[in-house]
Design an enzyme around this catalytic site. Structure first.
Site, PDB file in Angstrom:
ATOM      1  N   ALA A 165       0.823  -1.208   0.000  1.00 15.95           N
ATOM      2  CA  ALA A 165       0.000   0.000   0.000  1.00 15.95           C
ATOM      3  C   ALA A 165       0.857   1.257   0.000  1.00 15.95           C
ATOM      4  O   ALA A 165       0.362   2.334  -0.301  1.00 15.95           O
ATOM      5  CB  ALA A 165      -0.905   0.007   1.228  1.00 15.95           C
ATOM      6  N   ASN A 370       5.698   7.578   2.788  1.00 11.09           N
ATOM      7  CA  ASN A 370       4.474   7.302   2.036  1.00 11.09           C
ATOM      8  C   ASN A 370       3.462   8.425   2.303  1.00 11.09           C
ATOM      9  O   ASN A 370       3.753   9.359   3.051  1.00 11.09           O
ATOM     10  CB  ASN A 370       3.920   5.930   2.451  1.00 11.09           C
ATOM     11  CG  ASN A 370       3.277   5.976   3.820  1.00 11.09           C
ATOM     12  OD1 ASN A 370       3.852   6.506   4.769  1.00 11.09           O
ATOM     13  ND2 ASN A 370       2.088   5.419   3.943  1.00 11.09           N
ATOM     14  N   CYS A 372       0.870   8.919   4.162  1.00 11.08           N
ATOM     15  CA  CYS A 372       0.403   9.230   5.519  1.00 11.08           C
ATOM     16  C   CYS A 372       1.531   9.281   6.536  1.00 11.08           C
ATOM     17  O   CYS A 372       1.286   9.291   7.742  1.00 11.08           O
ATOM     18  CB  CYS A 372      -0.666   8.222   5.942  1.00 11.08           C
ATOM     19  SG  CYS A 372      -2.184   8.350   4.966  1.00 11.08           S
ATOM     20  N   GLU A 374       3.725   7.144   7.679  1.00 11.87           N
ATOM     21  CA  GLU A 374       4.123   6.078   8.593  1.00 11.87           C
ATOM     22  C   GLU A 374       5.244   5.203   8.042  1.00 11.87           C
ATOM     23  O   GLU A 374       6.047   4.656   8.806  1.00 11.87           O
ATOM     24  CB  GLU A 374       2.929   5.207   8.995  1.00 11.87           C
ATOM     25  CG  GLU A 374       2.422   4.240   7.932  1.00 11.87           C
ATOM     26  CD  GLU A 374       1.362   4.848   7.054  1.00 11.87           C
ATOM     27  OE1 GLU A 374       0.691   4.099   6.320  1.00 11.87           O
ATOM     28  OE2 GLU A 374       1.189   6.083   7.090  1.00 11.87           O
ATOM     29  N   GLY A 562      -7.842   2.902   7.469  1.00 12.42           N
ATOM     30  CA  GLY A 562      -9.137   3.449   7.102  1.00 12.42           C
ATOM     31  C   GLY A 562     -10.152   2.389   6.733  1.00 12.42           C
ATOM     32  O   GLY A 562     -10.974   1.965   7.545  1.00 12.42           O
TER      33      GLY A 562
END
Length: 990
Positions: A165, A370, A372, A374, A562
């Site tokens: 991801a 990335n 977000c 993290e 999410g």
């Protein structure tokens, strides 16, 4: 725990490797059962049921998605079923290829992992492969953990097997590299993932090209990438592309970078005020730039010390690294805080802290993250994620005695890390460079969700020493166990290819984790056993890692979880606290109901409250959305129920302190948005960013409530200077109302005696009326609304189709009560404002084209009455419009008809000019004035809240959160993105 054929999991390992090391290759891992029973398949241990999934468009009631007769366990929530069916089932709907059961989805994924594990020598025997298969199936079936979304999109299908991801790209100072960046990002978005990169290698607009002209600078190239991201939907679904853009604080274009989104937000507001649709997914939002990326400034310790000391700081050219300009560090830091205050960007990343925890510095620095923030590792690499549902490991004996099952948690971490590492063996990657580097470093990102729910359920305030201790202990145990398993895997299938070059650095970072674990503070009976298990795990990490090396360059991150968090039925995402004490629960067959979070009674039991008192407190919360003044609740326990938003919101530094408690035990960083109230100052945001550096965080973002444009439900008319012609109520010192009546100057004065009791005005024998048949959520009924001949609604009759039922009787009694109130002068708009949005069953779809969805029969009735009897301006202020008006708004930006209707529309197109005032009557011959009853209530002037705002406050929904572009539900924050709890759509979360 597991073991190999050469000894126990905690024992020695063979020196040979499957990938060609010296010596004989080991035979693989022996797997241990955690939840399953030999000879019994996990599917045979649950009850299955068939359901229909129908998801509608909030704008016009049309069906967005429909798949009937899908098969799921009976304990799965409606939300989870809807999201998994619509997002993760593969094959065209209505064809034989379409998946129709959760069994098919899980089998598609698990069989691929098992087959790859067998082919690459992970298992000691077929029996161990079967145990792996069954345990992985059980954990997914029971929502104990979930892989990230790309796994569900791609694994086991004919399309590329992209499992990651999170991607980090790189771009150099050449047009060829910049165009490659655009292409690579597009391919990543297409596969259902997000990407980030650092643009600092691109020369600034203050430097020269080889041809002699000025360079464009990185900010200009961001526009093209932003447009591409806005066009491509992730995985071919409704997930929006997610991306991160980073710029170093010493780049000469840093000020322009900081200002990009501030200027665009001002443009959005101007366009919104002019009537354009600027909501997320709106037709006109694409006209503005830089909206598809999260922006972050990469700061160094040198810069932060210059801020601290009020010193100057040099901006360096990209070609020769020479200082080309000096700036006031504190002033630049202030500009970052001002921009974040205005539009939530940029976030901040702390470069030296990030690289201090880097396991592979000999292979390159960490320069980006990335989307977000993290995943942080080498350029041109990727990370696949998986998250554990922490509430699944909370054991309650039924008498309020709780424990966190540390041993079972560790076993599940071992299982998941094994599966995640296997996925790299068969995964496809969007570029050759990313594929080579990911296989060489094998970065993993195990994390968790539901921390906020776990803390509340165990009686811990989120912002408390006890809450931080439990969170830190769990995080340390998770990462320590993950690296221990990584060392065990290294003995079986070999360490990652880049390990030899980085061995000293990797072991140094492992010692840093272990040292942080050793000095952590234990608080109570819940966290102490967790810390003890973590200490044992880190001891084994150092012993086994020193002997075998590690299979993975990194092991853990805390992602926003999410969509997968909703699929697991989690109340909270990632490391976030609970959003609110009250939420809406979807019901099988349609509709929803408002419920108090199930963690609340668990917390009250843990705190020692008896059953009767728990019921009273829960009832109070259901009514008020807050624990304040709940009967019998001790004030010292209020903090346990503090949430991200609402009356008792957690302080911004409470979020920062929680991040600091867990960061030392993570390989990567934390996707976390520090929520601050609308009243927060720029100075407070400066303090948050500065504290983040002092506390050792790797990255931090803030979000100030209402700093971004959301879609308003209604707006009052601008520039209305007309003189009021209706009666006005003014207060006196004693709180008694007095009535002032506007009258022309020539009217003779007459003494007026005001009677303060209501007078009933009955309808004549013959009265005009409207009869409406309706269906709400399958319940049929008839409503007759009768009017005064010249003065509005006077009575309502309601008849339900099932005569004699409780519902029919209650509706009959309710209509009589409303009718009497109307005849005593209660304004219809008062009833409408009180009863619309009331939620109870039956609810759902209606057969009325103007009111396609209703939260209850009462909600439908008063929406219909408002449409039939209230003037446009009044009902528009309440957010009630006809289908034609909503269509007109989509096309023109205005709900009102224009042209020949003799109305005056303001620039927002949301309100209608008041009709001209009739001439005032002559003074009455009788000095008696019958006034309508007026209810004096509500907050002080200037603090009035609409019904929608009250619901948002109770539900913990940000007033400016965007509406979901698929189903229209208010979205909620998940890390740096938004997630829709209604349908699972995201604005870019992984």
């Amino acid at each position: 725990m597991t073991e190999t054929t050469s000894g126990s999991a905690r024992g020695s390992r063979g020196k040979g490797t499957k990938s060609g090391g010296k010596g004989a290759a080991p035979k693989g891992m022996r797997m241990e059962r955690i939840h399953t029973t030999p000879g019994v398949h996990p599917y045979d241990e649950v009850a299955w049921e068939r359901r229909d999934v129908v998801m509608t468009n909030w704008r016009d009631g049309s069906v967005n998605f429909e798949q009937r007769d899908v098969e799921f366990p009976d304990f799965w929530s409606v939300n989870a079923v809807n999201i998994v069916t619509s997002k993760y089932f593969r094959g065209a709907v209505g064809t034989p290829q379409r998946e129709t059961s959760l069994k098919q989805l899980i089998d598609r994924v698990v069989s691929t992992y098992r087959r790859a594990g067998e082919e690459h020598g992970y298992f000691a025997s077929p029996a161990d492969a079967e145990i792996f298969d069954h345990e992985l199936t059980h954990a997914l079936l029971h929502q104990i953990f979930s892989f990230n979304s790309p796994v569900w999109f791609n694994v086991g299908t004919k399309q590329p097997q992209q499992v990651s991801a999170c991607f980090i790209l790189s771009v150099d100072d050449s047009m060829e590299s910049i165009l490659d960046w655009y292409k690579e990002e597009g391919m990543i978005f297409k596969g259902g993932s997000g990407a980030g990169l650092n643009l600092s290698r691109i020369r600034s607009s203050k430097e020269l090209l080889s041809s002699g002209g000025n360079a464009s600078g990185p900010v200009s190239f961001m526009r093209g990438a932003d447009a591409s991201a806005g066009t491509i939907k992730s995985g071919g679904a409704t997930r929006r592309a997610a991306k991160m853009v980073v710029l170093d604080v010493d780049h000469p274009d840093i000020e322009a970078f900081i200002e990009t989104k501030v200027k665009e937000e001002e443009k959005i507001r101007a366009l919104r005020d002019a009537g354009f649709d600027m909501d997320l997914g709106g037709d006109d939002i694409t006209s503005v730039q830089y909206q598809n990326a999260n922006n972050s400034v990469r700061v160094t310790d040198d810069f932060m010390r210059a801020v601290e000391n009020g010193a100057r700081f040099g901006l360096r050219g990209r070609l020769n690294n020479e200082v080309i300009e000096e700036v006031d560090a504190k002033a630049l830091f202030r500009r970052m805080a001002e921009a974040a205050w205005a539009c939530a960007d940029p976030g901040i990343q702390y470069d030296d802290t990030i690289n201090h925890w880097h396991t592979c510095p000999e292979s390159g620095r960490i320069s980006a993250s990335n989307p977000c923030s993290e995943y942080m590792h080498l350029d041109n690499t990727s990370c696949n994620l998986a998250s554990l549902n922490l509430m699944k490991f909370l054991h309650d004996d039924g008498n309020g005695v709780q424990s966190f099952e540390a041993e079972r948690f560790a076993k599940v971490v071992e299982l998941v890390i094994t599966a995640m590492d296997i996925s790299i063996c068969f995964a496809d990657f969007p570029t050759e460079k990313i594929g080579e580097n990911t296989r060489a470093f094998r970065q993993l990102g195990i994390g968790y969700a539901n921390l906020g729910a776990l803390l509340m359920a165990t009686g811990h305030a989120y912002d408390s020493d006890g809450g931080r201790a439990l969170a830190g202990g769990i995080t340390s145990l998770m990462t320590g166990t993950a690296y221990r398993r990584s060392a065990e895997l290294a003995a079986v299938v070999g360490p990652y290819d880049g390990y030899a070059r980085n061995a000293d650095s990797h072991l140094r970072v492992m010692r840093q984790h272990a040292d942080a674990n050793a000095v952590a503070t234990r608080m109570d009976d819940l966290d102490t056993p967790v810390w003890d298990a973590a200490t044992e795990a880190w001891e084994e990490v150092l012993r086994l890692g020193g002997k075998n090396g590690f299979r993975n360059a990194q092991a853990s991150v805390l992602a926003p979880t999410g969509t997968i968090g909703l699929a697991m039925g989690c109340d909270t995402t990632g490391i976030e606290p609970d959003l609110a004490l009250v939420k809406f629960k979807k019901l099988v067959g349609g509709g929803s109901m408002q419920i108090v979070n199930t963690t609340v009674p668990m917390a009250l039991k843990r705190l020692g409250y008896p059953t009767e008192q728990i019921e009273a407190i829960v009832a109070h919360i259901a009514e008020n959305g807050s624990v304040t003044d709940a009967p019998g609740l001790k004030t010292e326990h209020y903090e346990v129920f503090d949430c991200a938003m609402g009356e008792r919101a957690i302080s911004p530094l409470g979020h920062v302190r929680m991040m600091a408690a867990t960061q030392p035990f993570l390989s990567g960083a934390i996707s976390k948005t520090c929520n601050v109230p609308e009243t927060a100052t720029v100075e407070e945001i400066e303090d948050i960013y500065f504290r983040g550096w002092k506390l050792g965080l790797k990255a931090l973002a803030i979000y100030r409530d209402n700093c971004k444009v959301g879609q308003p439900l209604s707006a009052k008319k601008k520039g209305d200077t007309g003189t009021p012609t209706t009666t006005a109520v003014t207060g006196t010192g004693t709180g008694t109302g007095a009535v002032a009546v506007a009258a022309p100057a020539e009217a003779p004065a007459a003494p007026v005696t005001v009677e303060h009791h209501p007078v009933r005005k009955r309808l004549p024998k013959g009265r005009p009326g409207i009869t409406t048949s309706f269906t709400v959520g399958g319940a049929e009924g008839y409503m007759t609304a009768n009017s005064y001949p010249d003065d509005g609604l006077g009575e309502v009759f309601l008849k339900m189709s099932k005569q004699g039922s409780t519902l029919a009787g209650m509706m009959d009694a309710f209509s009589i009560a409303v009718s009497v109130g109307l005849q005593y002068g209660v304004p219809l708009e008062t009833y409408v404002s009180k009863f619309t949005n009331m939620r109870f069953e039956p609810a759902g779809m209606t057969d009325d084209t103007d009111v396609r969805m209703a939260q209850s029969i009462v909600d439908y009735i008063f929406r219909r009455l408002a449409l039939d009897f209230l003037p446009f301006e009044t009902r528009s202020a309440l957010g009630i419009h006809t289908a034609e008006e909503r269509r007109r708004h989509l096309e023109t930006g205005s709900y009102e008809a224009t042209g020949a209707d003799d109305t005056e529309v303001d620039v927002e197109g949301l309100s209608q000019s008041a009709p001209a005032a009739p001439a005032a009557p002559a003074a009455p011959t009788s000095p008696v004035l019958h006034r309508q009853p007026v209810r004096e209530e509500g907050p002080a002037p200037g603090q009035a809240r609409t019904n929608a705002e009250l619901v948002e406050m109770q539900m913990g929904v940000s007033a400016d959160a965007p509406l979901c572009f698929s189903c229209g539900t208010k979205m909620q924050r998940a890390g740096s993105c938004y997630i829709c709890e209604g349908c699972g759509s995201t604005s870019g979360c992984s």
